[in-house]
Design a protein around this motif. Structure first.
Motif, mmCIF file in Angstrom:
data_model
loop_
_atom_site.group_PDB
_atom_site.id
_atom_site.type_symbol
_atom_site.label_atom_id
_atom_site.label_comp_id
_atom_site.label_asym_id
_atom_site.label_seq_id
_atom_site.Cartn_x
_atom_site.Cartn_y
_atom_site.Cartn_z
ATOM 1 N N PHE A 148 -5.668 0.842 -15.754
ATOM 2 C CA PHE A 148 -5.953 -0.470 -15.196
ATOM 3 C C PHE A 148 -7.287 -1.050 -15.653
ATOM 4 C CE2 PHE A 148 -3.532 2.082 -12.071
ATOM 5 C CZ PHE A 148 -2.321 1.425 -12.207
ATOM 6 N N ASP A 149 -7.301 -2.383 -15.701
ATOM 7 C CA ASP A 149 -8.502 -3.130 -16.062
ATOM 8 C C ASP A 149 -9.059 -3.921 -14.884
ATOM 9 O OD1 ASP A 149 -8.172 -2.654 -19.068
ATOM 10 O OD2 ASP A 149 -6.263 -3.564 -18.519
ATOM 11 N N GLY A 150 -8.348 -3.929 -13.781
ATOM 12 C CA GLY A 150 -8.760 -4.629 -12.573
ATOM 13 C C GLY A 150 -7.823 -4.230 -11.454
ATOM 14 N N ALA A 151 -8.097 -4.735 -10.269
ATOM 15 C CA ALA A 151 -7.285 -4.321 -9.127
ATOM 16 C C ALA A 151 -7.127 -5.459 -8.127
ATOM 17 C CB ALA A 151 -7.906 -3.108 -8.440
ATOM 18 N N LEU A 152 -6.018 -5.395 -7.397
ATOM 19 C CA LEU A 152 -5.726 -6.292 -6.283
ATOM 20 C C LEU A 152 -5.481 -5.432 -5.053
ATOM 21 C CD1 LEU A 152 -3.252 -8.546 -8.248
ATOM 22 C CD2 LEU A 152 -5.374 -9.407 -7.229
ATOM 23 N N MET A 153 -6.268 -5.636 -4.003
ATOM 24 C CA MET A 153 -6.160 -4.833 -2.797
ATOM 25 C C MET A 153 -5.504 -5.651 -1.687
ATOM 26 S SD MET A 153 -7.567 -1.841 -3.369
ATOM 27 C CE MET A 153 -8.106 -1.306 -4.999
ATOM 28 N N LEU A 154 -4.406 -5.142 -1.148
ATOM 29 C CA LEU A 154 -3.666 -5.849 -0.109
ATOM 30 C C LEU A 154 -3.897 -5.145 1.225
ATOM 31 C CD1 LEU A 154 -0.225 -6.413 -1.905
ATOM 32 C CD2 LEU A 154 -2.408 -7.564 -2.276
ATOM 33 N N GLY A 155 -4.711 -5.734 2.083
ATOM 34 C CA GLY A 155 -4.991 -5.131 3.372
ATOM 35 C C GLY A 155 -5.660 -6.116 4.294
ATOM 36 N N VAL A 156 -5.583 -5.849 5.591
ATOM 37 C CA VAL A 156 -6.123 -6.774 6.579
ATOM 38 C C VAL A 156 -6.911 -6.057 7.673
ATOM 39 C CG1 VAL A 156 -5.547 -8.492 8.347
ATOM 40 C CG2 VAL A 156 -4.268 -8.458 6.197
ATOM 41 N N CYS A 157 -6.294 -5.097 8.340
ATOM 42 C CA CYS A 157 -6.745 -4.685 9.676
ATOM 43 C C CYS A 157 -7.729 -3.524 9.675
ATOM 44 C CB CYS A 157 -5.545 -4.295 10.534
ATOM 45 S SG CYS A 157 -4.532 -5.692 11.027
ATOM 46 N N ASP A 158 -8.364 -3.396 10.837
ATOM 47 C CA ASP A 158 -9.118 -2.260 11.333
ATOM 48 C C ASP A 158 -9.675 -1.355 10.241
ATOM 49 O OD1 ASP A 158 -8.952 -2.806 14.173
ATOM 50 O OD2 ASP A 158 -6.820 -2.592 13.893
ATOM 51 N N LYS A 159 -9.112 -0.152 10.058
ATOM 52 C CA LYS A 159 -9.674 0.807 9.109
ATOM 53 C C LYS A 159 -9.166 0.569 7.685
ATOM 54 C CE LYS A 159 -10.923 2.218 13.038
ATOM 55 N NZ LYS A 159 -10.069 1.281 13.742
ATOM 56 N N ILE A 160 -8.169 -0.303 7.540
ATOM 57 C CA ILE A 160 -7.501 -0.445 6.245
ATOM 58 C C ILE A 160 -8.423 -1.088 5.211
ATOM 59 C CG2 ILE A 160 -5.577 -1.514 5.013
ATOM 60 C CD1 ILE A 160 -5.146 -0.761 8.672
ATOM 61 N N VAL A 161 -9.011 -2.226 5.558
ATOM 62 C CA VAL A 161 -9.884 -2.905 4.595
ATOM 63 C C VAL A 161 -11.132 -2.079 4.274
ATOM 64 C CG1 VAL A 161 -11.413 -4.903 4.311
ATOM 65 C CG2 VAL A 161 -9.023 -5.233 4.955
ATOM 66 N N PRO A 162 -11.842 -1.527 5.276
ATOM 67 C CA PRO A 162 -12.969 -0.658 4.892
ATOM 68 C C PRO A 162 -12.551 0.509 4.014
ATOM 69 C CG PRO A 162 -13.132 -1.259 7.207
ATOM 70 C CD PRO A 162 -11.791 -1.744 6.738
ATOM 71 N N GLY A 163 -11.386 1.112 4.299
ATOM 72 C CA GLY A 163 -10.921 2.219 3.472
ATOM 73 C C GLY A 163 -10.604 1.780 2.054
ATOM 74 N N LEU A 164 -9.914 0.654 1.914
ATOM 75 C CA LEU A 164 -9.616 0.121 0.579
ATOM 76 C C LEU A 164 -10.909 -0.158 -0.188
ATOM 77 C CD1 LEU A 164 -6.759 -2.407 1.440
ATOM 78 C CD2 LEU A 164 -6.498 -0.384 -0.009
ATOM 79 N N LEU A 165 -11.901 -0.713 0.517
ATOM 80 C CA LEU A 165 -13.156 -1.060 -0.161
ATOM 81 C C LEU A 165 -13.930 0.187 -0.570
ATOM 82 C CD1 LEU A 165 -15.215 -3.011 -1.203
ATOM 83 C CD2 LEU A 165 -15.980 -3.425 1.152
ATOM 84 N N ILE A 166 -13.990 1.183 0.292
ATOM 85 C CA ILE A 166 -14.676 2.429 -0.068
ATOM 86 C C ILE A 166 -13.993 3.066 -1.274
ATOM 87 C CG2 ILE A 166 -15.174 4.779 0.714
ATOM 88 C CD1 ILE A 166 -15.519 3.530 3.565
ATOM 89 N N GLY A 167 -12.666 3.076 -1.266
ATOM 90 C CA GLY A 167 -11.932 3.623 -2.404
ATOM 91 C C GLY A 167 -12.158 2.818 -3.670
ATOM 92 N N ALA A 168 -12.142 1.488 -3.548
ATOM 93 C CA ALA A 168 -12.361 0.633 -4.725
ATOM 94 C C ALA A 168 -13.758 0.829 -5.293
ATOM 95 C CB ALA A 168 -12.139 -0.833 -4.344
ATOM 96 N N LEU A 169 -14.750 1.042 -4.420
ATOM 97 C CA LEU A 169 -16.115 1.239 -4.898
ATOM 98 C C LEU A 169 -16.275 2.550 -5.659
ATOM 99 C CD1 LEU A 169 -18.077 -0.165 -1.837
ATOM 100 C CD2 LEU A 169 -18.120 -1.078 -4.174
ATOM 101 N N SER A 170 -15.376 3.510 -5.431
ATOM 102 C CA SER A 170 -15.428 4.726 -6.239
ATOM 103 C C SER A 170 -14.934 4.464 -7.659
ATOM 104 C CB SER A 170 -14.606 5.842 -5.581
ATOM 105 O OG SER A 170 -13.223 5.583 -5.649
ATOM 106 N N PHE A 171 -14.320 3.315 -7.886
ATOM 107 C CA PHE A 171 -13.962 2.808 -9.219
ATOM 108 C C PHE A 171 -14.716 1.500 -9.429
ATOM 109 C CE2 PHE A 171 -10.767 5.889 -8.470
ATOM 110 C CZ PHE A 171 -10.272 6.280 -9.712
#
Length: 625
Positions: A148-171
């Motif tokens: 991949f050259d970029g990413a699209l994260m689909l999330g909204v609620c509670d722990k989901i968005v912080p988790g997606l962001l923490i994971g994305a920041l590892s890339f």
């Protein structure tokens, strides 16, 4: 407008404190970017063939050619949760939009998405906070294929968005766009819902009446409309510059929502290296962006869960944020929004009154946001004073300058005429430890409480005392302990709010002290939460007994106990959950999390510490979480 001196001082302190860890993070992410060629360019032939085996012929050819940018779609779709149900149609739409923009997109993986609203007061709630780190790891697994050259994260609620962001920041080398789904339309007014809940707590409403009220409130696809953690996520992601401007609170199923989803994919293609505007997420989420997120949380009266999540998100980007930073910002950031539970309006009313565009505008004018930041929309936070519009004739999506005055001063105000002059979040310290209190929904008359402790080790024990009439006519501070991250996953304790609110309305002086969570729906009862060190790890809360005189003073930031000297000599009382309490409903699978999770003020994370304790001139030492 010049930057407010407190904003500048807090930011400078964070930059200094984080100098080594942030530099190490940026070295790591920039090294991962390599030469700038697509990651799949370095894959062996068998590896690459696996990556496009199921694609149609045109996509196979494009992936073989290694020229078009390929976007990873990471989705939290499930059709049980209203906030995530709209994502069912997003991947095909995003693929089409990416293709029209000259790119490609593949669903790289899914992440779990649990609902605190469903698990409230249930054993499943003990998995809620841990799920954030599971989501972060799941995101990392999805991105691990170097396709991949970029990413699209689909999330909204509670722990989901912080988790997606923490994971994305590892890339952090990957440009990443977060794609919201929007709130459901307004249902039963919040004041009516709260009234039914309180009548039920008093025994004056039936369960059928309560269910009718709840079903009229949570009634369709989209995010719940109160201003809890889910909608705090959306506002924070926009102010971080990771959503398209004005996209957070557009209802699902509307032409504008569909146009914004299309635009998210097109923008994700544009900010890849091949698209010509390379904007890695690790470069966006810097110290100034984190401070902006803190300010937005405080000014809007957002969820106390973010006193945990923002610390963890910052650490994922090599930045050390502390509760004291949040508390100091809160002294100068005014409360500008009244959205339930801090008022009667919902997020649709907030959006209609001017929403994020007006909030950013007035905070920028007050010098309370850093304007000079990178975002997915371009350089500068001024992009987020604009609103998306659909041209009536052409249907084209454009952005126009947003409102410069509030459309409803009962919901949203300018920084020059706030609801209150501080952000309504205080750090409390004293012999019982360190915690936080959200005061934006607590009347001034209730912000200081001194009363005897009433100690329980489980929220159901307090509810049983209420049912037996043993809480009537007495002042008390409910000490609800053994509810921290290491004890049982730090569940939310909202079942207590209607009961204690009822007693407070009767004239009793009541409050809560807990090492657990009360989150974004924290109500009118003063609650000292997230107390650390937690009772299960031998914190002072484990030595409190019934009758100890406790003072919560939200004005002075004090959490005191009259028996402070004696407390040190006592043996712990009560018992932390262990073994058999965790049998069933998946809790036994999280023993490793309970054994390794860090303290609440360090983000309550299971990930190893990556942030050094640093003072100028000293050696840097890494601490585990």
């Amino acid at each position: 407008m010049s930057t407010h001196p407190v904003l500048a001082a807090v930011t400078e302190r964070i930059v200094e404190r984080s100098a080594h860890s942030r530099a190490a993070y940026l070295r790591r992410t920039r090294a991962a970017a390599g030469s700038g060629a697509p990651g799949r360019a370095s894959l062996g032939c068998a590896n690459l063939a696996h990556g496009f085996a199921a694609e149609a012929a045109p996509e196979k050819a494009a992936l073989r050619g290694r020229v078009k940018p390929n976007l990873a779609i990471v989705t939290s779709y499930n059709d049980m949760l209203s906030a995530h149900q709209p994502f069912v149609d997003y991947p095909p739409a995003l693929k089409r939009s990416a293709a029209r923009a000259g790119g490609l997109a593949q669903v790289a993986g899914g992440v779990p998405a649990m609902c605190d609203g469903i698990t409230q007061g249930r054993p499943g709630m003990q998995l809620s906070l841990y799920s954030r780190d599971v989501i972060a790891m799941s995101t990392a697994v999805a991105l691990s294929h170097d396709m991949f050259d970029g990413a699209l994260m689909l999330g909204v609620c509670d722990k989901i968005v912080p988790g997606l962001l923490i994971g994305a920041l590892s890339f952090g080398h990957l440009p990443t766009v977060f794609v919201p789904a929007g709130p459901m339309t307004s249902g039963l007014p919040n004041a009516e819902k709260a009234a039914v809940r309180q009548r039920y707590a008093e025994g004056r409403a039936t369960r059928a009446e309560l269910l009718d009220a709840e079903a009229a409130s949570y009634h369709s696809a989209g995010t719940c409309t109160f201003y809890g953690t889910a909608n705090s996520n959306q506002l924070i992601m926009e102010v971080l510059g990771l959503h398209l401007p004005g996209s957070s609170f557009v209802n699902p199923g509307t032409p504008l929502r569909e146009a914004l989803t299309d635009a998210a994919a097109r923008r994700a293609v544009a900010i890849t290296r091949q698209g010509g505007e390379p904007t890695p997420i690790g470069e966006i989420v810097d110290e100034k962006a984190i401070v902006n997120a803190c300010v937005a949380l405080l000014a809007s009266g957002g969820s106390t869960n973010h006193t945990i999540h923002l610390v963890a998100i910052a650490r994922a980007a090599g930045i050390e944020l502390t509760w004291q930073d949040l508390s100091e910002l809160s002294t100068v950031v005014p409360l500008l929004a009244r959205v339930y539970p801090n008022g009667t309006a919902d997020v649709n009313h907030f959006h209609a009154a001017g929403g994020i565009a007006f909030l950013v505008h007035t905070l920028l004018r007050a010098g309370l946001l850093h304007p000079d930041v990178r975002t997915i929309a371009g350089h500068g936070l001024h992009h987020y004073t604009t609103e998306p519009k659909l041209d009536g004739a052409s249907g084209e999506l454009t952005w126009e300058e947003g409102p410069k005055a509030s459309g409803d001063l009962d919901v949203l105000r300018p920084a020059t005429a706030p609801f209150q002059t501080d952000g309504g979040l205080k750090v409390l310290t004293g012999p019982l430890g360190t915690g936080v209190i959200k005061t934006s929904a607590v009347a001034p008359a209730h912000r200081t409480v001194t009363a005897p402790a009433l100690v329980v080790d489980d929220q159901d024990d307090l509810l049983a005392l209420h049912a037996a009439g043993e809480l009537d006519g007495r002042d008390f501070v409910a000490v609800v302990r053994y509810q921290g991250p290491a004890a049982n996953g730090m569940p939310e304790l909202h079942k207590l709010t209607p009961v204690l609110g009822l007693l407070q309305d009767r004239g009793q002086r009541v409050a809560i002290v807990t090492d657990g969570r009360m989150s974004g729906a924290s109500g009118k009862v003063p609650a000292a939460i997230h107390l650390t060190p937690e009772a299960a790890l031998g914190g002072p809360l484990s030595r409190v007994v019934d009758g100890d005189l406790i003072t919560i003073d939200a004005e002075r930031g004090v959490l005191d106990v009259a028996a402070a000297d004696e407390l040190q000599r006592r043996e712990p009382t009560g018992r932390a959950p262990e073994g058999e309490e965790f049998a069933g409903t998946g809790r036994e699978l999280f023993a490793a999390f309970r054994a390794t999770v860090g303290a609440a003020d360090r983000g309550a994370s299971v990930f190893p510490g990556t942030v050094p304790t640093y003072s100028p001139g000293q050696e840097v030492s890494l601490e585990s979480a």
